[in-house]
Design an enzyme around this catalytic site. Structure first.
Site, mmCIF file in Angstrom:
data_model
loop_
_atom_site.group_PDB
_atom_site.id
_atom_site.type_symbol
_atom_site.label_atom_id
_atom_site.label_comp_id
_atom_site.label_asym_id
_atom_site.label_seq_id
_atom_site.Cartn_x
_atom_site.Cartn_y
_atom_site.Cartn_z
ATOM 1 C CD GLU A 1 -1.254 2.341 2.124
ATOM 2 O OE1 GLU A 1 -0.105 2.259 2.598
ATOM 3 O OE2 GLU A 1 -1.909 3.385 2.156
ATOM 4 C CB CYS B 1 -3.913 -4.697 5.432
ATOM 5 S SG CYS B 1 -3.779 -3.054 6.126
ATOM 6 C CB THR C 1 -1.975 1.337 15.080
ATOM 7 O OG1 THR C 1 -2.481 2.354 14.208
ATOM 8 C CG2 THR C 1 -2.854 1.253 16.310
ATOM 9 C CB SER D 1 -11.025 0.917 10.608
ATOM 10 O OG SER D 1 -10.442 0.995 11.894
ATOM 11 C CG HIS E 1 -4.676 -7.226 8.999
ATOM 12 N ND1 HIS E 1 -3.357 -6.831 8.849
ATOM 13 C CD2 HIS E 1 -5.396 -6.073 9.127
ATOM 14 C CE1 HIS E 1 -3.300 -5.510 8.870
ATOM 15 N NE2 HIS E 1 -4.514 -5.028 9.037
ATOM 16 C CE LYS F 1 -10.862 -3.619 19.841
ATOM 17 N NZ LYS F 1 -11.797 -3.299 20.890
ATOM 18 C CG ASN G 1 -0.988 -2.188 10.531
ATOM 19 O OD1 ASN G 1 -0.765 -3.243 9.934
ATOM 20 N ND2 ASN G 1 -2.098 -1.486 10.375
ATOM 21 C CB SER H 1 -9.211 -0.523 5.218
ATOM 22 O OG SER H 1 -8.993 -0.786 6.569
HETATM 23 N N1 CAA Z 1 -5.355 0.601 30.342
HETATM 24 C C1 CAA Z 1 -5.794 -0.448 29.590
HETATM 25 N N2 CAA Z 1 -6.599 -0.286 28.509
HETATM 26 C C2 CAA Z 1 -6.932 0.969 28.154
HETATM 27 C C3 CAA Z 1 -6.497 2.094 28.877
HETATM 28 C C4 CAA Z 1 -5.670 1.875 30.020
HETATM 29 N N3 CAA Z 1 -5.218 2.880 30.763
HETATM 30 N N4 CAA Z 1 -7.000 3.193 28.287
HETATM 31 C C5 CAA Z 1 -7.737 2.770 27.216
HETATM 32 N N5 CAA Z 1 -7.683 1.430 27.146
HETATM 33 C C6 CAA Z 1 -8.305 0.569 26.151
HETATM 34 C C7 CAA Z 1 -9.695 0.992 25.741
HETATM 35 O O1 CAA Z 1 -10.668 0.533 26.661
HETATM 36 C C8 CAA Z 1 -9.811 0.329 24.385
HETATM 37 O O2 CAA Z 1 -10.076 -1.055 24.552
HETATM 38 P P1 CAA Z 1 -11.346 -1.730 23.811
HETATM 39 O O3 CAA Z 1 -11.141 -1.486 22.337
HETATM 40 O O4 CAA Z 1 -11.207 -3.171 24.166
HETATM 41 O O5 CAA Z 1 -12.542 -1.051 24.338
HETATM 42 C C9 CAA Z 1 -8.381 0.429 23.821
HETATM 43 O O6 CAA Z 1 -7.542 0.694 24.950
HETATM 44 C C10 CAA Z 1 -8.200 1.550 22.824
HETATM 45 O O7 CAA Z 1 -8.681 2.727 23.400
HETATM 46 P P2 CAA Z 1 -9.589 3.732 22.571
HETATM 47 O O8 CAA Z 1 -10.741 3.010 21.954
HETATM 48 O O9 CAA Z 1 -9.846 4.924 23.393
HETATM 49 O O10 CAA Z 1 -8.545 4.040 21.418
HETATM 50 P P3 CAA Z 1 -8.294 5.268 20.504
HETATM 51 O O11 CAA Z 1 -9.551 5.976 20.168
HETATM 52 O O12 CAA Z 1 -7.194 6.060 21.084
HETATM 53 O O13 CAA Z 1 -7.722 4.562 19.164
HETATM 54 C C11 CAA Z 1 -7.811 3.005 17.366
HETATM 55 C C12 CAA Z 1 -7.736 3.179 18.882
HETATM 56 C C13 CAA Z 1 -9.172 3.482 16.878
HETATM 57 C C14 CAA Z 1 -7.612 1.542 17.026
HETATM 58 C C15 CAA Z 1 -6.677 3.869 16.727
HETATM 59 O O14 CAA Z 1 -5.433 3.406 17.155
HETATM 60 C C16 CAA Z 1 -6.725 3.841 15.201
HETATM 61 O O15 CAA Z 1 -7.444 4.597 14.567
HETATM 62 N N6 CAA Z 1 -5.878 2.968 14.575
HETATM 63 C C17 CAA Z 1 -5.789 2.864 13.112
HETATM 64 C C18 CAA Z 1 -6.943 2.084 12.520
HETATM 65 C C19 CAA Z 1 -6.862 0.624 12.786
HETATM 66 O O16 CAA Z 1 -5.833 0.069 13.107
HETATM 67 N N7 CAA Z 1 -8.004 -0.050 12.609
HETATM 68 C C20 CAA Z 1 -8.062 -1.484 12.764
HETATM 69 C C21 CAA Z 1 -9.077 -2.132 11.860
HETATM 70 S S1 CAA Z 1 -8.807 -1.646 10.166
HETATM 71 C C22 CAA Z 1 -7.527 -2.639 9.633
HETATM 72 O O17 CAA Z 1 -7.218 -3.622 10.234
HETATM 73 C C23 CAA Z 1 -6.776 -2.243 8.394
HETATM 74 C C24 CAA Z 1 -5.519 -1.561 8.822
HETATM 75 O O18 CAA Z 1 -4.504 -2.225 8.989
HETATM 76 C C25 CAA Z 1 -5.522 -0.128 9.034
#
Ligand code: CAA
Length: 394
Positions: A82, A114, A155, A204, A236, A245, A279, A311
């Site tokens: 990508e 991916c 990530t 996502s 992945h 998850k 990633n 994605s």
């Molecule tokens: N201790 C332990 N856990 C904690 C914590 C703490 N102090 N604070 C937060 N957490 C946990 C949260 O509860 C959450 O867990 P759950 O998902 O089990 O509820 C986790 O940490 C993440 O916290 P947030 O949801 O608040 O995370 P965020 O909003 O900061 O961002 C994300 C997380 C959305 C994945 C972000 O990193 C992101 O946008 N990443 C890029 C997109 C991505 O990777 N998507 C994955 C699917 S798409 C795909 O797979 C294709 C690809 O490669 C991109």
């Protein structure tokens, strides 16, 4: 004539010169480090040096395979990425002088976020079914880059996985049944004018979960195995918690137990490399497979579910079954990971924000990477690569 067994004959991983740990990132982001270590399941991310890109990562991953197996009957190179370096020329063509590839090898680049390395494997299976003497080199290489100071930054990562696909494979046979799900969704994408991805993080995650569920349904409808019959599940892993998850979601949808011990048994061994590399987009699934094979006693003859997601989106589920004696073929990925140099936060941000010339600029890059393959300059729109070693020979 019976259909030959086709699959992965050899698998080799490469990653970057630098590594940034998530404790440093958490400190600068002002978040508890547990959010990264446990919340998303990441401890560190690979960071490319200024003279590394997907071509140098691909060359570093592929060189040991060519050293071991030579180039006889290697008639196709499929490079899946990508994060390509050109809008027209296949990145794999830069590997010709670096790796001494034969001129009788067709070269093609594939893109679908991916997912594309999985499509490359399927194309390789088709080519080898037609002529079992042919061998196909599939390389997945990506640099995951998001905007600084966003949730997605944690990530990031980068790596390449090179796979030699042949009949009678020494490492793992790839099953003929696959399950597919494609749909148009704007969860993650990168317009041509951007160096970082645009992402709707929450969407996502749900898009990934939906796509995997549908791909498994298609796989079952086509005669694939029930979930209970798999020895392990390679997903992945954009971050390693995502595998947990997705697996919980898939098990729950089929009324199977989702206790932490069930999830760990199916997944823990697949996460060691992605947890500290981050990633690597289309390479990530194959890093999960390498991690599983390196960290599990004996999986000979036991089916592994390979679950690919890109994605946009395409998901595909297929089966890999380790071949008798596969353990003698395993490599030392842990050494490659441990050789990375820690990078300080300021240097990391400087590398992140430094871009290549967008017009006809002239860029000379001093040696930074310890890899034998590096980008030395960009001049008159040409990318100049160099190697300190000789092209691999058989
Ligand atoms: N201790 C332990 N856990 C904690 C914590 C703490 N102090 N604070 C937060 N957490 C946990 C949260 O509860 C959450 O867990 P759950 O998902 O089990 O509820 C986790 O940490 C993440 O916290 P947030 O949801 O608040 O995370 P965020 O909003 O900061 O961002 C994300 C997380 C959305 C994945 C972000 O990193 C992101 O946008 N990443 C890029 C997109 C991505 O990777 N998507 C994955 C699917 S798409 C795909 O797979 C294709 C690809 O490669 C991109």
């Amino acid at each position: 004539m019976p259909t030959p067994v086709i699959g992965i004959h050899d698998l080799s991983i490469a990653t970057t010169h630098y590594v940034l740990d998530h404790a440093t990132l958490a400190h600068h982001h002002g978040v508890p480090v547990d959010k990264y270590h446990y919340g998303i399941g990441q401890e560190a991310m690979s960071v490319p040096a200024a003279d590394e890109d997907i071509v140098t990562l691909a060359a570093t991953a592929a060189a040991p395979i060519l050293q071991r197996h030579g180039t006889d009957n290697l008639r196709t190179l499929l490079l899946a990425t990508e994060s390509s370096v050109d809008q027209s020329k296949a990145s794999g063509l830069y590997l010709h002088p670096l790796l001494g590839l034969p001129n009788t090898c067709r070269v093609l680049e594939l893109k679908q976020a991916c997912y594309s390395a999985t499509a490359a494997l399927q194309l390789a299976l088709g080519l080898i079914t037609r002529d079992p003497a042919e061998r196909v080199l599939v390389i997945a290489a990506d640099i995951a880059r998001y905007d600084l100071d966003t949730p997605a930054e944690a990530t990031q990562g980068a790596a390449a996985a090179a796979m030699l696909i042949t009949a009678d494979p020494a490492l793992a046979a790839l099953g003929p049944i696959t399950g597919i799900h494609s749909t148009d969704v704007n969860d993650f994408w990168r317009p041509n004018y951007r160096t970082t991805a645009v992402v709707d993080g929450k969407l996502s995650i749900t898009a990934y979960l939906d796509a995997v569920t549908h791909a498994y349904t298609d796989y079952r409808n086509r005669g694939g195995l029930p979930l209970e019959e798999f020895a392990a599940f390679c997903y992945h892993q954009p971050f390693t918690k995502m595998a947990y998850k997705a697996h919980r979601h898939l098990l729950a949808a089929h009324d199977l137990p989702t206790e932490t011990t069930d999830l760990d048994r199916a997944l823990a061994a697949t996460t060691h490399y992605n947890r500290v590399i981050g990633n690597s987009y289309t390479a990530s699934l194959y890093l999960a497979l390498a991690s599983l094979l390196d960290h599990t006693d004996d999986l000979t003859g036991q089916p592994i579910a390979m679950i690919s997601y890109g994605s946009g989106s395409v998901a595909e589920l297929f089966t890999a079954t380790p071949a008798p004696g596969y353990q003698t073929q395993l490599r030392t990925t842990t050494d490659i990971i441990n050789q990375r140099k820690p990078i300080d936060y300021h240097h990391y941000r400087t590398l992140h924000t430094t871009s290549e010339p967008t017009r006809d600029g002239h860029l000379v890059l001093p040696r930074e990477t310890a890899s034998p393959y590096r980008l030395a300059a960009i001049t008159n729109h040409n990318r100049i690569y160099e190697t300190t070693g000789h092209p691999p020979t058989a």
